[in-house]
Write an enzyme that holds these catalytic residues in place. Structure first.
Site, PDB file in Angstrom:
ATOM      1  N   TYR A  14     -11.012   3.025   2.545  1.00 24.01           N
ATOM      2  CA  TYR A  14     -10.541   2.849   4.467  1.00 24.01           C
ATOM      3  C   TYR A  14     -11.901   3.435   5.301  1.00 24.01           C
ATOM      4  O   TYR A  14     -11.633   2.935   6.955  1.00 24.01           O
ATOM      5  CB  TYR A  14      -9.793   4.003   4.124  1.00 24.01           C
ATOM      6  CG  TYR A  14      -8.627   3.149   3.189  1.00 24.01           C
ATOM      7  CD1 TYR A  14      -7.807   1.923   4.137  1.00 24.01           C
ATOM      8  CD2 TYR A  14      -7.878   3.814   2.209  1.00 24.01           C
ATOM      9  CE1 TYR A  14      -6.691   1.533   3.229  1.00 24.01           C
ATOM     10  CE2 TYR A  14      -6.693   3.210   1.481  1.00 24.01           C
ATOM     11  CZ  TYR A  14      -6.014   1.823   1.932  1.00 24.01           C
ATOM     12  OH  TYR A  14      -5.463   1.498   1.062  1.00 24.01           O
ATOM     13  N   GLU A 171       5.150   8.589  -5.703  1.00 23.35           N
ATOM     14  CA  GLU A 171       5.251   7.198  -5.838  1.00 23.35           C
ATOM     15  C   GLU A 171       4.704   6.254  -7.137  1.00 23.35           C
ATOM     16  O   GLU A 171       5.731   5.156  -7.223  1.00 23.35           O
ATOM     17  CB  GLU A 171       3.690   6.372  -5.182  1.00 23.35           C
ATOM     18  CG  GLU A 171       4.167   7.334  -3.716  1.00 23.35           C
ATOM     19  CD  GLU A 171       3.070   6.681  -2.312  1.00 23.35           C
ATOM     20  OE1 GLU A 171       1.891   5.902  -2.523  1.00 23.35           O
ATOM     21  OE2 GLU A 171       4.110   5.617  -1.112  1.00 23.35           O
ATOM     22  N   LYS A 380       6.938   0.682   5.348  1.00 23.77           N
ATOM     23  CA  LYS A 380       5.806   1.771   4.291  1.00 23.77           C
ATOM     24  C   LYS A 380       5.167  -0.131   4.285  1.00 23.77           C
ATOM     25  O   LYS A 380       3.992  -0.162   4.548  1.00 23.77           O
ATOM     26  CB  LYS A 380       6.137   1.717   2.961  1.00 23.77           C
ATOM     27  CG  LYS A 380       5.227   2.194   1.874  1.00 23.77           C
ATOM     28  CD  LYS A 380       5.082   3.582   2.497  1.00 23.77           C
ATOM     29  CE  LYS A 380       3.494   3.699   1.427  1.00 23.77           C
ATOM     30  NZ  LYS A 380       3.072   4.788   1.353  1.00 23.77           N
TER      31      LYS A 380
END
Ligand SMILES: Cc1cc2nc3c(=O)[nH]c(=O)nc-3n(C[C@H](O)[C@H](O)[C@H](O)COP(=O)(O)OP(=O)(O)OC[C@H]3O[C@@H](n4cnc5c(N)ncnc54)[C@H](O)[C@@H]3O)c2cc1C
Length: 406
Positions: A14, A171, A380
């Site tokens: 990223y 998660e 999300k």
């Protein structure tokens, strides 16, 4: 004519990819030599790796080709593994040659941190990258397939231990909650034979999250059969399972076919081999994202450490911050080339949403608004799609975006 500056960006995560796409905007075609080096010819969405690891998403859906999002006229992409960074000699050694630079951006990302706990490095799996995620998925499937064919059933194969009840652990458990019933059906395994256990050293789940949201998350996961052992540190991992500490002199050995360690990250170890000061390979960067003492080296993403002065604690390493740092690093490199002042990086935090599977989530958004369930899950997916948009525009969102909104 002045020499064109040479800008080297390490890592297409990223932080690195965001730096490159913003350098493309800052510099004209012949204004700089921009080179991006990455181990693979693809980028993977680290924030989706738990889905690939649980098997609720295909590993190939988590990644996309780097050439699809960079402008090859302005940026040279080199597929190579970085082996050493020489910040004094201003060069980077890779398995595909040595590269020199005027400006360097280090965005080499995170590695798992096992805090020296015996056996974890060897016997626990880590959701570290797309290949590791694929390995975890196939390892779990192998355990189910072996159980279904072996004559003397070893039920311990069907125990999955997840170390860590932080963001990544929760998660991953959310995905497992949905995946286990599918696996049971596929491999003819009775659901009651499968045990999914989360082991956490700290006295709470999801530290830093609102307690009401945490209660919701734990309740939802428990309703899918996930167990929690909280305040019980893992002290050792072996090929058979993990030993956990339950009291002063009380230990319990839990046998498991799969152990996934999701309890900590650190920066890339290559940083520690440079003279740049770091803590667990994370560099406390200057306000404009440069490495202290090295005015030509910028650090973005999980290798950078920044203190949130409001609470006097480091900002957690997130994709959200990594991408914003990429924007600022590109602007600051342009400022240095132009001989103007660099600017301070100020994170613009938009809240946090933690998924509990594809259809459920908890979130603390818009400065304190709490959301749960399908609404949070929708948010999300929009966050995931926005991250794609920031790197590759609408085209990438259409190609890789999440549209299975309920
Ligand atoms: C399962 C999971 C869920 C997450 N969920 C969220 C979330 O919901 N929201 C959020 O904001 N954050 C989340 N995070 C955290 C987020 O993924 C990281 O903060 C982010 O990936 C950091 O970005 P980065 O650019 O620093 O590094 P990375 O994304 O790790 O990218 C590093 C790049 O460097 C490359 N590389 C590494 N070593 C070398 C080398 N030696 N040579 C060449 N290339 C190399 C890698 O291949 C990779 O492409 C999650 C993380 C995980 C693991």
């Amino acid at each position: 004519m002045l020499k064109r500056p040479s800008i080297l960006v390490l890592g297409a995560g990223y932080g690195g990819l965001s730096t490159v796409v913003n350098l493309q905007k800052e510099f004209g075609a012949d204004a700089a030599d921009i080179t991006l080096i990455n181990k693979n010819d693809y980028h993977y969405e680290s924030t989706w790796l738990h889905e690939a690891a649980a098997g609720t998403m295909k590993p190939e859906d988590v990644r996309y080709d780097i050439k699809d999002v960079i402008d090859s006229v302005k940026v040279k992409f080199v597929q190579a593994t970085v082996e050493a960074i020489d910040v004094e000699g201003k060069s980077v050694k890779t398995d595909n040659g040595v590269f020199t630079y005027d400006y360097l951006v280090i965005g080499l990302g995170f590695e798992g941190e096992t805090f020296g706990i015996e056996g974890l490095d060897k016997y626990a799996l880590s959701i570290a990258n797309v290949k590791a995620a694929r390995y975890i998925r196939e390892h779990i499937e192998f355990q189910f397939a072996t159980w279904s064919t072996e004559e003397v059933k070893n039920d311990d194969r069907l125990t999955i231990i997840v170390g860590g009840a932080g963001f990544t652990g929760i998660e991953f458990l959310g995905e497992l909650g949905n995946r286990v019933p599918e696996l049971c059906k596929e491999f003819d395994v009775p659901r009651e034979k499968v045990r999914v256990l989360c082991v956490e050293a700290a006295p709470m789940v999801l530290p830093g999250f609102d307690p009401e949201l945490v209660n919701y998350a734990v309740g939802q996961l428990e309703s899918k059969g996930i167990e929690f052992s909280i305040g019980t540190p893992v002290v050792e991992a072996t090929p058979e399972g993990v030993n956990i500490k339950k009291g002063d002199d009380e230990f319990e050995f839990i046998k498991a076919g799969t152990v996934v360690w999701a309890a900590g990250v650190r920066g890339n170890r290559l940083i520690e081999a440079t003279p740049i000061e770091s803590m667990r390979a994370r560099v406390k960067v200057d306000k404009d994202l440069r490495a202290p003492g090295y005015s030509d080296v910028f650090i973005v993403g999980d290798c950078a450490l920044m203190i949130n002065e409001a609470v006097n604690r480091p900002y957690p390493p997130t994709a959200q911050i990594a991408m914003q740092q990429g924007v600022q690093a590109a602007k600051n490199i342009k400022a240095l080339v132009d001989g103007t002042d660099t600017h301070t990086f100020v994170p613009d935090l938009k809240g946090t949403v933690c998924s509990l599977g594809h259809d459920d989530a908890i979130g603390d958004v818009f400065g304190g608004k709490k959301v749960t369930g399908k609404k949070a899950s929708f948010m999300k997916k929009m966050i995931d799609n926005r991250a794609l948009y920031m790197i590759g525009g609408a085209g990438l969102v259409l190609k890789k975006g999440k549209f299975n909104v309920l």
